[in-house]
Design an enzyme around this catalytic site. Sequence first.
Site, PDB file in Angstrom:
ATOM      1  N   ASP A 209       0.865  -1.171   0.000  1.00 22.94           N
ATOM      2  CA  ASP A 209       0.000   0.000   0.000  1.00 22.94           C
ATOM      3  C   ASP A 209       0.910   1.231   0.000  1.00 22.94           C
ATOM      4  OD1 ASP A 209      -2.273   1.715   0.167  1.00 22.94           O
ATOM      5  OD2 ASP A 209      -3.337   0.186   1.313  1.00 22.94           O
ATOM      6  N   GLY A 235       4.038   1.086  -2.086  1.00 25.56           N
ATOM      7  CA  GLY A 235       3.853   1.222  -3.518  1.00 25.56           C
ATOM      8  C   GLY A 235       2.436   1.613  -3.863  1.00 25.56           C
ATOM      9  N   ASP A 236       2.214   1.866  -5.139  1.00 25.86           N
ATOM     10  CA  ASP A 236       0.912   2.320  -5.634  1.00 25.86           C
ATOM     11  C   ASP A 236       0.420   1.309  -6.653  1.00 25.86           C
ATOM     12  OD1 ASP A 236      -1.225   3.602  -6.909  1.00 25.86           O
ATOM     13  OD2 ASP A 236      -0.332   5.578  -6.652  1.00 25.86           O
ATOM     14  N   PHE A 237      -0.747   0.693  -6.392  1.00 26.32           N
ATOM     15  CA  PHE A 237      -1.236  -0.355  -7.293  1.00 26.32           C
ATOM     16  C   PHE A 237      -1.624   0.184  -8.663  1.00 26.32           C
ATOM     17  CE2 PHE A 237      -4.911   0.193  -4.167  1.00 26.32           C
ATOM     18  CZ  PHE A 237      -5.620   1.126  -4.926  1.00 26.32           C
ATOM     19  N   HIS A 255     -14.188  -1.362  -5.261  1.00 22.16           N
ATOM     20  CA  HIS A 255     -15.388  -0.535  -5.053  1.00 22.16           C
ATOM     21  C   HIS A 255     -15.060   0.952  -4.936  1.00 22.16           C
ATOM     22  CE1 HIS A 255     -15.694  -0.259  -0.335  1.00 22.16           C
ATOM     23  NE2 HIS A 255     -14.466  -0.052  -0.747  1.00 22.16           N
TER      24      HIS A 255
END
Length: 345
Positions: A209, A235-237, A255
């Site tokens: 995350d 990190g950034d998905f 969502h």
Amino acid sequence: MTEPEQHSSSLSLPPHVQLIQMGTAYWASRVVYAAAKLGLADQLKSGTKSAEELAGAIGAHAPILHRLMRTLASLGILTERTERRFALTDLGQALTTGAPGSARATLLTVGSYWFDGSFDHIVHSVQTGETGFEKVQGMPVFEYLAQHPDDASLFSETMVGIHGEEPPAVAAAYDFSTFETVVDVGGATGNMLAAILTRHAGPRGILIDRSHVVGDAPALLQSKGVIDRVTIEAGDFFDTVPAGGNAYLLSHILHDWGEDQCLRILGHVRKAMKPGGHLLIVEMVLPAGDAPHPGKMLDMVMLVLPGGQERTEAEYRSLLSKADFRLTRVVPTDSAVSVIEAVQI
């Protein structure tokens, strides 16, 4: 009174009364938020006190504080004793800082201006498709949280409070024991991953995350006794996810986003997973028709805050197909969420 009896009692009221009750329900939420913000429950942990005794400690006007406490007693949070003194009930005990279930943190988040103020603009969201949050704050909600670490920490605790029953239910409903590595994508502080690893001794975990979120993860994972089985990555998905996992977990991630962003996340997951890997989506799957479900109200939260949406099984099937995944089954749990299992096409 049981829940069905309450529902039946509510429906027996005239329609205009039912509608007015719905419209004024926020009065109670604001009263409870005030109690949480003032730390009333913490002040009463040591025993009964009057408003006059409490006013100085919390910086309140004593006569008005008494009125607030009297109202809280009518809600079952406090109980009034002799000489205008109040004590905590069992319900009130749950409002103390650090009590199981994170109720106080949750109330402080959902009652805050940055969160609750978004609903002031729900009509704008319905008319334009834009979030109420961005209209108020001028930026997306997750960008705001990245710039406000105290709110971000409280938000992470709130997610534990709102979704606290889900991790053990997910870990019990789905067999994770066959996986060597479970990658929790956007897993915040690791509450879901910890529940899975606690129940299933075989897998190891990777938690990814953003850096301001995973900073709180070591303490939680340590408290759950699984920190030695988890690798934490910042990190950034939207950019990448760790490669080599057999199971990729997306718990309350999709969502938050519209279709284009979801497809970007799913594309990174598909590229990263081992051949034969499984994608496991933990979300509230909306039932068709008029059936009540907590996800239908949460869908409105998604509308006004991040701009995402809750989805039906058919909508997940369609979304996954566009990302070259095939939905294989939906596994219900003893909570409001299900595990949506998918494999690569």
